[in-house]
Design a protein around this motif. Structure first.
Motif, mmCIF file in Angstrom:
data_model
loop_
_atom_site.group_PDB
_atom_site.id
_atom_site.type_symbol
_atom_site.label_atom_id
_atom_site.label_comp_id
_atom_site.label_asym_id
_atom_site.label_seq_id
_atom_site.Cartn_x
_atom_site.Cartn_y
_atom_site.Cartn_z
ATOM 1 N N ASP A 150 -12.806 3.785 -5.965
ATOM 2 C CA ASP A 150 -13.390 4.445 -7.145
ATOM 3 C C ASP A 150 -14.751 4.156 -7.207
ATOM 4 O O ASP A 150 -15.192 3.149 -6.707
ATOM 5 C CB ASP A 150 -13.094 3.912 -8.600
ATOM 6 C CG ASP A 150 -13.358 4.522 -9.518
ATOM 7 O OD1 ASP A 150 -13.630 5.952 -9.586
ATOM 8 O OD2 ASP A 150 -13.671 4.098 -10.646
ATOM 9 N N LYS A 207 -6.886 -1.215 -9.729
ATOM 10 C CA LYS A 207 -7.236 0.090 -10.604
ATOM 11 C C LYS A 207 -8.251 0.745 -9.486
ATOM 12 O O LYS A 207 -8.506 2.012 -9.676
ATOM 13 C CB LYS A 207 -7.618 -0.427 -12.018
ATOM 14 C CG LYS A 207 -6.347 -0.661 -12.758
ATOM 15 C CD LYS A 207 -6.746 -0.941 -14.237
ATOM 16 C CE LYS A 207 -5.784 -1.384 -15.273
ATOM 17 N NZ LYS A 207 -6.196 -1.711 -16.529
ATOM 18 N N GLN A 222 -0.767 6.946 -3.463
ATOM 19 C CA GLN A 222 -0.448 6.123 -4.949
ATOM 20 C C GLN A 222 -1.253 4.921 -4.990
ATOM 21 O O GLN A 222 -1.016 4.206 -6.329
ATOM 22 C CB GLN A 222 0.913 5.921 -4.599
ATOM 23 C CG GLN A 222 1.878 7.191 -4.598
ATOM 24 C CD GLN A 222 1.794 8.091 -5.756
ATOM 25 O OE1 GLN A 222 1.393 7.685 -7.033
ATOM 26 N NE2 GLN A 222 1.955 9.551 -5.681
ATOM 27 N N GLY A 223 -2.028 4.346 -4.209
ATOM 28 C CA GLY A 223 -2.830 3.224 -4.338
ATOM 29 C C GLY A 223 -2.449 2.046 -3.789
ATOM 30 O O GLY A 223 -1.380 1.946 -2.864
ATOM 31 N N PRO A 266 -0.995 -2.140 -10.265
ATOM 32 C CA PRO A 266 -1.890 -1.425 -9.376
ATOM 33 C C PRO A 266 -3.228 -1.841 -9.433
ATOM 34 O O PRO A 266 -3.654 -2.501 -10.580
ATOM 35 C CB PRO A 266 -1.747 -0.160 -10.127
ATOM 36 C CG PRO A 266 -1.553 -0.334 -11.395
ATOM 37 C CD PRO A 266 -0.679 -1.532 -11.496
ATOM 38 N N SER A 276 0.709 -1.033 0.024
ATOM 39 C CA SER A 276 0.044 0.041 -0.042
ATOM 40 C C SER A 276 1.033 1.264 0.052
ATOM 41 O O SER A 276 1.748 1.166 0.541
ATOM 42 C CB SER A 276 -0.854 -0.144 1.193
ATOM 43 O OG SER A 276 -0.367 0.098 2.316
ATOM 44 N N VAL A 298 -8.559 1.076 -6.628
ATOM 45 C CA VAL A 298 -8.158 1.646 -5.523
ATOM 46 C C VAL A 298 -7.457 2.994 -5.622
ATOM 47 O O VAL A 298 -6.545 2.924 -6.390
ATOM 48 C CB VAL A 298 -7.245 0.759 -4.474
ATOM 49 C CG1 VAL A 298 -6.530 1.461 -3.082
ATOM 50 C CG2 VAL A 298 -7.903 -0.552 -4.156
ATOM 51 N N LYS A 299 -8.269 4.039 -5.238
ATOM 52 C CA LYS A 299 -7.570 5.508 -5.254
ATOM 53 C C LYS A 299 -6.713 5.904 -4.269
ATOM 54 O O LYS A 299 -5.957 7.013 -4.316
ATOM 55 C CB LYS A 299 -8.757 6.289 -5.604
ATOM 56 C CG LYS A 299 -9.697 6.056 -6.965
ATOM 57 C CD LYS A 299 -8.559 5.818 -8.158
ATOM 58 C CE LYS A 299 -9.508 5.378 -9.515
ATOM 59 N NZ LYS A 299 -8.733 5.113 -10.435
#
Length: 696
Positions: A640, A611, A595-596, A609, A591, A613-614
């Motif tokens: 998201d 995707k 940056q995710g 990544p 984590s 997870v923001k």
């Protein structure tokens, strides 16, 4: 013992847990609303009793917010848990004021730090329903609930003759006044006191017997008096400079200060220090039913002395006291009442007096016996600071690594632990802090932890053969080197790697008997107030360890003797957590805060990544749900289209389900997340200052 708990913006210790069904743990709770039972552990800097309503009692803490007493079940109700992590500053308790005419109205001044390195401003909130909901007022200033002199007070005061008039003494911006119940504020520029930076005006006290009269303390300067509600001020000649608390009754002002106790009456000062004990005094209270009766207490980290006078301080009796704790692990030191902040008579119950100190809340129901018995009331007050957590596949559902109180073996989540991790009795424990705990994947009863004592700069660690119930200190450890994180080999419990503050990591192959430096890694971060988790052991290969730093993933395949860079394509994040997956060799999750969340299945060579997870502030890996072999992911972050919150995924991050209560966001700087290996759905979140939560 520290007098100032420091921490970085991402720091706060509140632990959140989904219910673990062991013995009495069978109550269904909502995430963020129930605490794991530890029992205090943080500084309670004030206690406040309403003069007109029995059992309406509030407490103020330095980093854990505010609470209200529930007399029905003898517990404390947290009043500020609704603040999200973006408002973490509001968990610092700077001041509180109760409207003496209206029991429903209460004001709080909030903010953790006034220092320049802390960029957040504090503010004042108002409640008209005893703290159930709050309205922010229009005064934003630097405040320091966790700064020096937080045990003095009170900075916020309400005119007892006109509840619309409030005065607030700030640390950096002088004196402020509101004449409309806090709707608007203006600075009192006529206040003549010399204000010491970061302390400012520490005490404001209205005289409830004399209209328009109010006192203010400019710390390190002296006491000022106003007879026109703060418009003009005059310094009291020869007043003590380093004043802690004031109490006024009629034409007499009582003062505790750095060198004793004084009384000001009819324009003259008298030294009424008990037994000529020229030490710092702080706690001060006058019996509302008898103005001749006064209690004062010394300000000391040990050997508290409480003095009782029945003749306005002409003579004193040193209190012979006994403390009885409802929390079994509280040490003899804690029972000595270190750093007492406040003592207050209860106006509604004869002979009842309340007291707060470095760890919690005390009460006696008979202050006038030859031996005064003080009982502590800790239920609901949870304020420890977490460094780490483990939930092993066997044994206790949780073992905690904590600041100042070492940590605990939590056999039952709703019962106070019997002792700290390293203590065999109430007089001795191994460490002040535990910074990290790890266990051997193939033999999880073999554990290791690292910690030490900041107060004397001694550090080391300990190992356990019984899943954390008992511990043996390392045979050796380099002097004055602070360990920060530890990872144990998946197959050899005698092999573990320890990172250290501002230095090269260390390695032992003989259970801590001897140590060698690890090669190939950068120096460790500055500790202890850093909660990143850069080090992890592979859960299958006993010779494989991983380390993340500055966009690079390092790996060792020789038992941690040396590390090589295996990936340089990872984003950079100062706040990060690296974890490995049980039963699968070479599978990692990382984590990276804003940056995710990233996933690797090739021992760290490449990362992909997730995707959706923001933001990934914290995450953990827990037991799979029934009929599944896929470990469960838990995330404190941003998804998201779902926004911020706490989430669970049972399909490696493809889909997410929100868990918890948005009204209880666990906002007091969450700093560690750990999920159960024993029970699906059980997850822990550590924070700075709000204890341990568990939920089903």
């Amino acid at each position: 013992m520290r007098l100032l708990r420091k921490f970085l913006p991402i720091t706060a210790i509140l632990i959140l847990i989904v219910l673990f069904n062991t013995q009495s743990n069978s109550i269904n709770l909502v995430l963020g609303t129930g605490n794991v039972a530890i029992g205090g552990g943080g500084y309670v800097t004030g206690i406040y009793l309403h003069p007109k309503q029995r059992d309406l009692v509030y407490i103020k803490t330095d980093v854990g917010g505010f609470y209200r007493w529930n007399s029905t079940n003898q517990s404390w109700i947290p009043l500020t848990d609704h603040f999200p992590v973006e408002q973490v500053n509001y968990y610092g308790g700077e001041a509180i004021a109760l409207d003496p005419q209206n029991p429903n109205t209460v004001y709080i001044a909030v903010g953790k730090y006034a220092s320049d390195w802390w960029h957040h401003k504090g503010t004042i909130f108002k409640s008209t329903n005893q703290g159930n909901t709050w309205q922010k007022l229009n005064l934003d200033l630097k405040m320091g609930g966790n700064e020096p002199q937080r045990w003095t007070g009170e900075r916020l005061a309400i005119n007892p003759f006109d509840s619309q008039l409030l005065l607030f003494g700030s640390r950096k911006n002088g004196l402020w006044i509101s004449s409309n119940s806090g709707k608007t504020w203006s600075q009192v520029k006529s206040f003549p006191g010399k204000l010491k930076d970061n302390l400012g005006i520490t005490v404001i006290t209205f005289n409830s017997s004399v209209r328009n009269q109010v006192y203010a303390v400019a710390y390190d300067d002296g006491i000022y008096q106003s007879n026109d509600l703060g418009i003009t001020w005059q310094k009291l000649p020869n007043s003590p400079a380093q004043v802690n608390r004031l109490a006024v009754r009629g034409n007499t002002l009582y003062v505790t200060h750095s060198s004793g106790v004084s009384k000001y009456s009819n324009g003259k000062w008298s030294n009424i220090t008990p037994a000529n004990n020229q030490t710092a005094f702080n706690a001060l209270t006058i019996n509302p039913s008898n103005s001749n009766e006064i209690i004062v207490g010394t300000l000391t980290e040990k050997a508290l002395q409480i003095y009782h006078s029945y003749n306005k301080g002409a003579t004193w009796k040193l209190q012979n006291r006994k403390t009885i704790s409802s929390v079994p692990w509280w040490s003899d030191y804690m029972l000595s009442n270190p750093s007492v902040a406040a003592i207050e008579f209860d106006a509604h119950v004869k002979n009842r007096v309340w007291m707060t100190d470095w760890y919690g809340i005390w009460r006696t129901d008979n202050i006038n016996t030859n031996q005064v018995v003080w009982n502590n009331y800790q239920k609901g007050h949870e304020e420890v600071v977490t460094f780490g957590l483990v939930s092993p596949p066997v044994g206790a559902p949780l073992i905690s690594a904590l600041s100042d109180v070492e940590g605990f073996y939590h056999e039952q989540l709703d019962v106070y632990p019997s002792r700290m991790l390293g203590s065999q009795d109430k007089r001795h424990n191994l460490f002040q802090d535990t910074y990290s705990i790890a266990y051997c994947e193939t033999n999880p009863k073999r554990m290791v932890r690292v910690g030490g004592n900041r107060f004397n700069n001694t550090y080391g660690g300990a190992t356990s053969d019984d899943g954390g119930k008992t511990w043996r200190q390392f045979a050796s450890f380099p002097e004055k080197i602070m360990p920060t994180r530890v990872a144990m080999s998946a197959t050899d419990p005698n092999l573990f790697i320890v990172t250290v503050s501002n230095g090269q990591p260390l390695r032992t192959t003989n259970n801590g008997a001897t140590w060698q430096k690890v090669s190939g890694l950068p120096d460790g971060f500055n500790a202890p107030w850093n909660w990143s988790q850069p080090l992890a052991a592979d859960k299958v290969s006993g010779n494989t360890f991983y380390y993340y730093s500055n966009s690079k993933l390092y790996r060792s395949d020789n038992g941690g003797a040396s590390f090589d860079i295996v990936s340089t394509s990872i984003p950079h994040a100062d706040w990060h957590s690296l974890k490995t997956v049980p039963l699968i060799k070479g599978e990692l999750w990382l984590s990276l805060d804003n940056q995710g969340l990233y996933h690797s299945t090739d021992s760290g060579k490449t990362f992909s990544p997730i995707k959706s997870v923001k933001g990934a502030h914290l995450f953990s890996i827990g037991k799979a749900q029934n009929n599944s072999k896929t470990p469960t992911l838990y995330l404190y972050g941003k998804i998201d289209k779902l926004g911020n919150g706490i989430f669970r995924s049972v399909d490696q991050g493809k889909t997410w389900k929100r868990i918890g209560d948005s009204k209880k966001p666990i906002g007091n700087d969450p700093n560690f997340m750990e999920a159960s290996r024993q029970k699906f759905g059980l997850v822990f979140i550590g924070t700075n200052g709000r204890g341990i939560y568990y939920v089903n």
